[in-house]
Design an enzyme around this catalytic site. Structure first.
Site, PDB file in Angstrom:
ATOM      1  N   ALA A 247      48.749  38.675  69.269  1.00  0.00           N
ATOM      2  CA  ALA A 247      48.621  39.426  68.013  1.00  0.00           C
ATOM      3  C   ALA A 247      47.470  40.418  68.069  1.00  0.00           C
ATOM      4  O   ALA A 247      47.592  41.561  67.608  1.00  0.00           O
ATOM      5  CB  ALA A 247      48.430  38.457  66.852  1.00  0.00           C
TER       6      ALA A 247
ATOM      7  N   PHE B 274      47.315  29.959  69.939  1.00  0.00           N
ATOM      8  CA  PHE B 274      47.411  30.893  71.072  1.00  0.00           C
ATOM      9  C   PHE B 274      48.055  32.214  70.662  1.00  0.00           C
ATOM     10  O   PHE B 274      47.992  33.182  71.400  1.00  0.00           O
ATOM     11  CB  PHE B 274      48.194  30.245  72.229  1.00  0.00           C
ATOM     12  CG  PHE B 274      49.665  30.498  72.180  1.00  0.00           C
ATOM     13  CD1 PHE B 274      50.479  29.782  71.327  1.00  0.00           C
ATOM     14  CD2 PHE B 274      50.229  31.475  72.978  1.00  0.00           C
ATOM     15  CE1 PHE B 274      51.838  30.041  71.270  1.00  0.00           C
ATOM     16  CE2 PHE B 274      51.586  31.742  72.931  1.00  0.00           C
ATOM     17  CZ  PHE B 274      52.398  31.023  72.067  1.00  0.00           C
ATOM     18  N   LYS B 275      48.645  32.252  69.486  1.00  0.00           N
ATOM     19  CA  LYS B 275      49.259  33.485  69.016  1.00  0.00           C
ATOM     20  C   LYS B 275      48.229  34.616  68.892  1.00  0.00           C
ATOM     21  O   LYS B 275      48.584  35.781  68.916  1.00  0.00           O
ATOM     22  CB  LYS B 275      49.925  33.280  67.656  1.00  0.00           C
ATOM     23  CG  LYS B 275      51.039  32.249  67.610  1.00  0.00           C
ATOM     24  CD  LYS B 275      52.289  32.708  68.307  1.00  0.00           C
ATOM     25  CE  LYS B 275      53.532  31.901  67.928  1.00  0.00           C
ATOM     26  NZ  LYS B 275      53.456  30.462  68.188  1.00  0.00           N
ATOM     27  N   ASP B 276      46.954  34.261  68.751  1.00  0.00           N
ATOM     28  CA  ASP B 276      45.911  35.289  68.663  1.00  0.00           C
ATOM     29  C   ASP B 276      45.891  36.184  69.904  1.00  0.00           C
ATOM     30  O   ASP B 276      45.561  37.364  69.811  1.00  0.00           O
ATOM     31  CB  ASP B 276      44.528  34.643  68.496  1.00  0.00           C
ATOM     32  CG  ASP B 276      44.327  34.072  67.091  1.00  0.00           C
ATOM     33  OD1 ASP B 276      44.825  34.671  66.124  1.00  0.00           O
ATOM     34  OD2 ASP B 276      43.660  33.021  66.965  1.00  0.00           O
TER      35      ASP B 276
END
Ligand SMILES: *Cc1c(COP(=O)(O)O)cnc(C)c1O
Length: 453
Positions: free
Chosen positions: A114, A109-111
């Site tokens: 980011a 989920f960091k996408d």
């Protein structure tokens, strides 16, 4: 539209605009930036988001925080570029839904954060004609997401610190196989040490001309896009109110939801799902905050955080004040001093929190495979397991934060077979990697940064 302003949770820094908050990352008083006022959505405004594409919802939510600072047309282009992957919401049983946030280019989920942040940074770097150095500490997945999102972005270099022995090969290779403007550093230490070095560097005057900027979840441009999927998930379903279970480490994901709730999204409760780093459930129970230092090592490694940075924002929103005591050089003397207690009653009304052991993670992964034929990753399993513990008999959306294919060894140990590994990850394993190793020592880290070309 009026200008949206940002303040520091430590109350000793000047008020800034969105651009300054983004480029500074952390406030000079070591606090975290928060909008001076949280913008709001009316009920009918939320309903208008139904049937909209994800990027359109992102535009509607994020433009409230950015105001006129970025032209609408540009912002629309930014979110369109950032969110070009699917975000499935699946019904699992009567009350449980899973929102899959693991379909981005690096499968966590960091996408979401980011990719938005990289677009915003490149926009400002070009507009102001400056060179930026992004500094980031990662507990596992941030690094890969940041590396991928910033790869070949113009006017930007990225230095990524990771705990050398606490991340998986795939996680590491997502950072170490790119090269060019991406500079990975393996630290002989834990995530908290990585985070600490990064924090000191930001306030070190000698490093001024590097234009250091944080890409950790303390940066407001990483936090705000994490509010969007709460809106998105809510409007996919037809409930008056909804609950979310959030696998949590540094509490950035959770804060995205808390901000969405403050904006008016009808969220009843958050289930704060943590691994064996159980400082938050203990705090809710006792009102005493005791950070866990060093953090405990669990299978959900991106959540091995013993003192979540974003807790400062959470406590702040509930009327309290927490900070780390520092010496004149910025080195932390004591973590997590609760100077003003938040409204505990309100906190206990809005949050429940459970600590999930690695054993319970295994049981949950097994159970959900046997019962529903779905493979949870260890982080998502913490969320689902906490949902079960909560005994909430109402609709709950649990967030799946990583693809199980990123943790083949863990899954194989539990289920006896390897999960399907996405093609892109398989290719990664074959690539050569390059990174340097540093001691957990600020001087050494600083020298390295100063020599970066
Ligand atoms: C980072 C991460 C988390 C924790 O999110 P926070 O915002 O740090 O609370 C959970 N799961 C995965 C897979 C992650 O990468």
């Amino acid at each position: 539209m009026e200008k949206i302003l940002y303040r520091s949770t430590n109350k000793k820094s000047p008020i800034v605009d969105f651009k300054q908050a983004v480029l500074k990352g952390q406030a000079p008083d070591y606090g975290l930036y928060m909008p001076l006022e949280i913008p709001s959505f009316k009920k009918d405004e939320i309903l208008l988001l139904k049937n909209k594409e994800y990027y359109q919802i992102a535009f509607a939510v994020l433009s409230k925080f950015i105001g006129t600072e970025i032209p609408s047309k540009k912002l629309l282009e930014i979110v369109r570029n950032a969110y070009n992957f699917e975000i499935p919401l699946k019904k699992i049983d009567e009350n449980l839904y899973i929102l899959y946030l693991d379909k981005g280019p690096t499968y966590s989920f960091k996408d979401f954060a980011a990719r938005f942040m990289a677009e915003i940074m490149e926009y400002y770097a070009k507009k102001e004609n400056i060179n930026l150095t992004i500094l980031v500490a990662t507990s596992g997945d941030t690094g890969g997401a940041i590396a991928n999102a910033f790869y070949e972005k113009e006017n930007i270099k990225v230095a990524i610190l990771f705990p050398k022995d606490e991340i998986t090969e795939i996680q590491r290779k997502q950072m170490t196989t790119l090269g060019k403007n991406i500079i990975p550093i393996g630290l002989k230490g834990k995530f908290d040490s990585c985070q600490n070095l990064v924090k000191i560097a930001f306030n070190d005057g000698d490093l001024k001309n590097l234009n250091l900027t944080s890409a950790n979840s303390i940066n407001i441009s990483r936090l705000l896009p994490q509010s969007v999927y709460y809106f998105y998930a809510y409007v996919q379903l037809n409930y008056e109110k909804i609950n979310f279970s959030v696998p949590s480490g540094n509490f950035g994901n959770l804060m995205g939801g808390v901000i969405a709730k403050k904006m008016g999204l009808p969220i009843k409760k958050f289930i704060v799902a943590v691994n064996e780093n159980d400082e938050f459930p203990n705090f809710l129970k006792t009102g005493e905050y005791k950070p866990i230092i060093p953090s405990k090592k669990c299978s959900s490694n991106a959540m091995n955080v013993g003192h979540p940075s974003n807790l400062a924002r959470l406590i702040d929103l509930y009327g309290g004040w927490i900070f780390d005591e520092r010496d004149s050089l910025g080195k932390v003397k004591k973590y997590g001093i609760l100077k003003v207690k938040p409204d505990m009653e309100k906190l206990r009304n809005d949050f429940v929190s459970f600590s999930i052991t690695d054993e319970e993670v295994e049981e949950t992964i097994k159970k959900y495979y046997e019962k529903y034929r779905i493979i949870l990753d260890p982080h998502g399993a913490v969320g689902v397991s906490a949902y079960e513990k909560s005994n909430i008999k109402e609709p709950v959306i649990s967030l799946e934060t990583a693809h199980p294919g990123k943790f083949p060894e863990v899954i194989k140990k539990i289920l006896g077979f390897e999960p399907e590994i996405p093609e892109k990850l398989k290719n990664l394993i074959l690539k050569d990697e390059k990174y340097i190793v540093l001691e957990n020592d600020y001087k050494e880290f600083k020298n390295f940064l100063m020599e970066l070309k």
